[in-house]
Design an enzyme around this catalytic site. Structure first.
Site, PDB file in Angstrom:
ATOM      1  N   GLU A 108       0.967  -1.174  -0.055  1.00 50.41           N
ATOM      2  CA  GLU A 108      -0.138   0.065  -0.212  1.00 50.41           C
ATOM      3  C   GLU A 108       0.753   1.728   0.222  1.00 50.41           C
ATOM      4  O   GLU A 108       1.956   1.142   0.306  1.00 50.41           O
ATOM      5  CB  GLU A 108      -0.850  -0.436   1.302  1.00 50.41           C
ATOM      6  CG  GLU A 108      -0.350  -0.027   2.533  1.00 50.41           C
ATOM      7  CD  GLU A 108      -1.034  -0.070   3.827  1.00 50.41           C
ATOM      8  OE1 GLU A 108      -2.098   0.126   3.391  1.00 50.41           O
ATOM      9  OE2 GLU A 108      -0.691  -0.461   4.778  1.00 50.41           O
ATOM     10  N   LYS A 110       3.247   4.231   0.795  1.00 54.91           N
ATOM     11  CA  LYS A 110       2.761   5.609   1.714  1.00 54.91           C
ATOM     12  C   LYS A 110       3.170   6.777   1.986  1.00 54.91           C
ATOM     13  O   LYS A 110       4.064   7.288   1.768  1.00 54.91           O
ATOM     14  CB  LYS A 110       5.042   4.545   2.347  1.00 54.91           C
ATOM     15  CG  LYS A 110       5.897   5.281   3.333  1.00 54.91           C
ATOM     16  CD  LYS A 110       7.240   5.278   3.766  1.00 54.91           C
ATOM     17  CE  LYS A 110       7.452   5.925   5.132  1.00 54.91           C
ATOM     18  NZ  LYS A 110       7.471   6.884   5.302  1.00 54.91           N
ATOM     19  N   ASP A 112       2.658  10.604   2.575  1.00 51.52           N
ATOM     20  CA  ASP A 112       3.761  11.539   3.237  1.00 51.52           C
ATOM     21  C   ASP A 112       2.596  13.048   4.535  1.00 51.52           C
ATOM     22  O   ASP A 112       2.390  13.268   3.861  1.00 51.52           O
ATOM     23  CB  ASP A 112       4.413  12.512   2.713  1.00 51.52           C
ATOM     24  CG  ASP A 112       5.422  13.306   2.910  1.00 51.52           C
ATOM     25  OD1 ASP A 112       6.132  12.537   3.937  1.00 51.52           O
ATOM     26  OD2 ASP A 112       5.966  14.304   1.918  1.00 51.52           O
ATOM     27  N   TYR A 217      -4.117   2.760   7.741  1.00 53.65           N
ATOM     28  CA  TYR A 217      -2.889   1.830   7.285  1.00 53.65           C
ATOM     29  C   TYR A 217      -2.746   0.502   7.757  1.00 53.65           C
ATOM     30  O   TYR A 217      -1.814   0.103   7.273  1.00 53.65           O
ATOM     31  CB  TYR A 217      -2.113   2.988   6.411  1.00 53.65           C
ATOM     32  CG  TYR A 217      -1.051   3.407   7.911  1.00 53.65           C
ATOM     33  CD1 TYR A 217      -0.778   2.662   8.958  1.00 53.65           C
ATOM     34  CD2 TYR A 217      -0.024   4.381   7.865  1.00 53.65           C
ATOM     35  CE1 TYR A 217       0.144   2.720  10.291  1.00 53.65           C
ATOM     36  CE2 TYR A 217      -0.342   5.228   9.386  1.00 53.65           C
ATOM     37  CZ  TYR A 217      -0.235   4.197  10.131  1.00 53.65           C
ATOM     38  OH  TYR A 217       0.704   4.998  11.114  1.00 53.65           O
ATOM     39  N   LYS A 304      10.981   2.777  -0.099  1.00 52.78           N
ATOM     40  CA  LYS A 304      11.265   4.719  -0.449  1.00 52.78           C
ATOM     41  C   LYS A 304      11.629   4.444  -1.542  1.00 52.78           C
ATOM     42  O   LYS A 304      12.141   4.167  -2.575  1.00 52.78           O
ATOM     43  CB  LYS A 304      12.636   5.480   0.811  1.00 52.78           C
ATOM     44  CG  LYS A 304      12.080   4.996   2.361  1.00 52.78           C
ATOM     45  CD  LYS A 304      11.118   5.349   2.700  1.00 52.78           C
ATOM     46  CE  LYS A 304      10.720   7.228   3.124  1.00 52.78           C
ATOM     47  NZ  LYS A 304      11.678   7.524   3.363  1.00 52.78           N
ATOM     48  N   CYS A 398      14.196  27.531 -36.238  1.00 53.06           N
ATOM     49  CA  CYS A 398      14.962  26.464 -35.404  1.00 53.06           C
ATOM     50  C   CYS A 398      16.201  27.799 -35.184  1.00 53.06           C
ATOM     51  O   CYS A 398      16.416  28.188 -35.422  1.00 53.06           O
ATOM     52  CB  CYS A 398      15.445  25.356 -36.715  1.00 53.06           C
ATOM     53  SG  CYS A 398      16.858  24.699 -35.606  1.00 53.06           S
ATOM     54  N   CYS A 401      19.357  26.637 -37.407  1.00 52.65           N
ATOM     55  CA  CYS A 401      19.548  27.173 -38.620  1.00 52.65           C
ATOM     56  C   CYS A 401      18.538  27.880 -39.110  1.00 52.65           C
ATOM     57  O   CYS A 401      18.184  28.655 -39.899  1.00 52.65           O
ATOM     58  CB  CYS A 401      19.422  26.027 -39.830  1.00 52.65           C
ATOM     59  SG  CYS A 401      17.853  25.443 -39.410  1.00 52.65           S
ATOM     60  N   CYS A 414      12.808  20.574 -36.308  1.00 49.62           N
ATOM     61  CA  CYS A 414      13.037  21.647 -37.514  1.00 49.62           C
ATOM     62  C   CYS A 414      13.466  20.428 -39.383  1.00 49.62           C
ATOM     63  O   CYS A 414      13.795  19.044 -38.431  1.00 49.62           O
ATOM     64  CB  CYS A 414      14.796  21.516 -37.253  1.00 49.62           C
ATOM     65  SG  CYS A 414      15.770  21.964 -38.853  1.00 49.62           S
ATOM     66  N   CYS A 419      20.362  20.656 -41.068  1.00 54.39           N
ATOM     67  CA  CYS A 419      20.788  21.924 -39.941  1.00 54.39           C
ATOM     68  C   CYS A 419      21.604  21.387 -39.627  1.00 54.39           C
ATOM     69  O   CYS A 419      21.804  19.580 -38.486  1.00 54.39           O
ATOM     70  CB  CYS A 419      19.816  21.689 -38.991  1.00 54.39           C
ATOM     71  SG  CYS A 419      19.575  22.302 -37.453  1.00 54.39           S
TER      72      CYS A 419
END
Length: 652
Positions: A108, A110, A112, A217, A304, A398, A401, A414, A419
């Site tokens: 599941e 984690k 924060d 949880y 993590k 561009c 060029c 481009c 080029c």
């Protein structure tokens, strides 16, 4: 309103609230809810002895505390051991399997946020306690009752502790900080700090205003009879709690990794901040047998996410032209130290992302660095704008060029085949190790060849002569001859290297090998249906290949004529043998290179995989086999040393 109508009204309001705050599925309008709410409030004011503990009026935060008292948890709230990569995970699984081989895992998110322990007695919420030191926390029941996703009453009547995380959704976090900025208050650094600070407000009306969300949880003390944690959590969610965005039961390493990758990949799309995934042994009896170390449960670990975020400022947006002509924007940011690396650039992917995120020059932004990947901008701090920000205008020419760009919406390209950026980058890629591995074609030499006019396309490389090269500054006989020899050695390469060297957008080494195996030189005549039918090749890749062939067919045929790449040998289907169709892992030092053993086994129809699971058929090991061998033994996978492997091959 009489007592019976009051009870029905309370029940109706709680149903509305459950759908709105837990299921994100509003059943009515605010107007209807508010009208019924005030009817209930009016009844309660006249009949205080009838007020129900589950009435939504009991959530309203209107009391100010002088301070929070301490309260003990019925059972300890443990912290988790952390793992940071697949190697760490394998080590943890090896340790865990030694304690019990016959287990599965519950995964599941984690979250924060801030941990919270809820105690229900006789179906009524009696205590809300912060985590504290794991044994004793602060009693904040009045604040907890303001959180709409926490039921004040549940159907379960036995005493139970329900553990979870209090979070603030990202969108709500932004609103809070915007409001704080207007009021010239200090901004919260992140949603986790905002959630923790909101939860412990002495004035519960402030807590109520923050739209906190509770996400369960696990459970602490309980008398639930379910034998699996996943079943217990299903029961908890059935009591009116909010479900996680993703959860799964897994049988081993590969399945856990797949869930982790999915969660990590989609983490930005979730409403709440995540910093990893929690993995727990699913079998309750096994959890009890495994027990705890001094600090952590042996049956659970936090995997993590490999990412670090920092705030910086966008100084400039520059443009890069790739070998396919695709023009991509890159943000130049104020130098920022992230985990020991000074970051000065952040990828913007494409121009649609600039528009979608409304990224402006001089904006404060949150950048995320994950592993060795170029950092990316994940959020613009719009509430910190001071008027100095400048909107970015989509380019029309561009940067190299100056020719007009083809605007394909997400991508700008481009189209000028001459080029400088296109030619130079395509030649450098053409000569790189994963392609034709042509020594002597570094950046400076390719630029010199282009600027001199000797090479204007990849094909021109093979018209070079000793006389032409000696006209270039810095080229002597030996250097010039070495380059010519390298160009000659590129001929007769494997066919997949030839496909890869063409620099087709979305077609890398793996796809090149797939196309080579399936079509050989016939890849230029393959239909979209045939290409998509290849394992691992999607529609976007197929369309990119077809477009490239359409535009560059003559060049491909000319290069093929010059280079004469080797058509792949058609491998005959292997005869019946002990390894045909089997999943095999190689580990440890062997008497010959592992690649050679891999090739032998693949010729027998085996599938070589990198990690051990219950689905693995054989582990073939050499000296210093390590954790993969240990895991195979724990899982009961058949292990063969090199001699035993060869014996099986000879018997076939």
């Amino acid at each position: 309103m009489n007592l019976e109508q009051y009870k029905k009204a309370v029940e109706q309001l709680n149903l509305y609230a459950y759908h709105y705050y837990v299921l994100d599925d509003a059943l009515t309008t605010d107007e209807v809810y508010d009208k019924l709410y005030h009817e209930v409030l009016e009844y309660e004011e006249a009949n205080k002895e009838h007020i129900s503990a589950s009435s939504p009026t009991q959530r309203v935060g209107d009391s100010v505390s002088d301070g929070f008292t301490k309260a003990a948890h019925l059972s300890r709230m443990w912290s988790l051991e952390d793992v940071f990569n697949s190697e760490d995970l394998e080590k943890w699984l090896t340790k865990t399997y030694k304690l019990d081989k016959n287990i599965s895992f519950y995964c599941e998110p984690k979250y924060d946020g801030a941990s919270l322990n809820l105690i229900y007695e006789d179906g009524i919420l009696t205590h809300g306690i912060t985590r504290g030191d794991g044994e004793i926390g602060e009693l904040i029941t009045q604040n907890v009752k303001t959180i709409r996703s926490i039921p004040l009453t549940i159907e379960h009547k036995e005493k139970i502790e329900i553990r979870g995380e209090v979070v603030i959704y990202k969108e709500e976090f932004e609103k809070i900080n915007q409001e704080r900025a207007k009021n010239k208050e200090a901004l919260f650094a992140n949603p986790r700090n905002a959630a923790a600070g909101s939860l412990r407000q002495l004035d519960s009306s402030i807590t109520a205003s923050r739209n906190l969300v509770f996400l369960p949880y696990g459970v602490g003390e309980n008398l639930l009879e379910q034998k699996l944690l996943s079943q217990k959590m299903d029961y908890i969610y059935s009591q009116g709690f909010k479900k996680p965005p993703l959860r799964a039961t897994c049988s081993g390493f590969e399945e856990i990794e797949a869930v982790y990758e999915e969660m990590n990949k989609n983490r930005d799309s979730y409403e709440m901040m995540l910093d990893g995934m929690v993995i727990k042994v699913d079998e309750i009896a096994s959890q009890i047998d495994m027990g705890y170390t001094v600090k952590n449960p042996r049956f659970s670990v936090a995997y993590k996410f490999p990412a670090v975020e920092k705030i910086t400022r966008v100084k400039e947006i520059i443009l890069q032209v790739g070998r396919t002509g695709a023009v991509t924007p890159v943000a130049i940011v104020e130098p920022t130290n992230i985990d020991g690396v000074v970051v000065e650039r952040a990828t913007l992917h494409n121009f649609d992302e600039i528009d979608r995120k409304d990224i402006r020059i001089n904006d404060k932004v949150i950048i995320l660095r994950s592993g060795d990947v170029i950092p990316k901008i994940i959020k613009v701090l719009t509430h910190e704008r001071d008027g100095s920000e400048v909107e970015y205008k989509r380019p029309t020419e561009c940067p190299v060029c100056k020719s007009e760009l083809l605007d394909e919406g997400v991508l700008l390209k481009c189209q000028n085949l001459r080029c400088e950026a296109r030619v130079i980058n395509s030649i450098i890629y053409f000569a790189s190790k994963p392609c034709l591995n042509i020594d002597g074609l570094g950046v400076k030499i390719v630029e010199a060849l282009f600027n001199s006019g000797l090479v204007k396309s990849v094909v021109d490389l093979f018209d070079l002569t000793l006389e032409k090269l000696l006209t270039l500054e810095g080229f002597k006989d030996k250097k010039a001859q070495n380059l010519l020899d390298s160009l000659e050695s590129a001929k007769g390469s494997e066919y997949w290297r030839f496909i890869n060297s063409l620099g087709i957008e979305h077609i890398g080494e793996v796809a090149s090998k797939t196309l080579s195996t399936n079509f050989g030189s016939g890849f230029i005549d393959a239909t979209k249906e045939q290409i998509v039918a290849c394992d691992g090749v999607g529609e976007e890749m197929a369309e990119s290949l077809l477009e490239f062939v359409r535009v560059n067919r003559d060049t491909i045929l000319r290069l093929q004529e010059i280079l004469q790449p080797l058509e792949p040998l058609k491998r005959e289907e292997a005869k019946e043998n002990p390894f045909k169709g089997k999943s095999v892992v190689l580990t440890g030092s062997m008497s010959e290179p592992r690649d050679k053993i891999k090739e032998t086994l693949e010729s027998l129809g085996a599938k070589i995989v990198s990690s051990v699971s219950k689905k693995t058929d054989f582990v073939i090991y050499g000296e210093d086999a390590g954790s993969k061998y240990d895991k195979a033994m724990d899982l009961g996978v058949e292990c063969l040393n090199e001699e035993e492997m060869r014996g099986k091959i000879e018997q076939a």
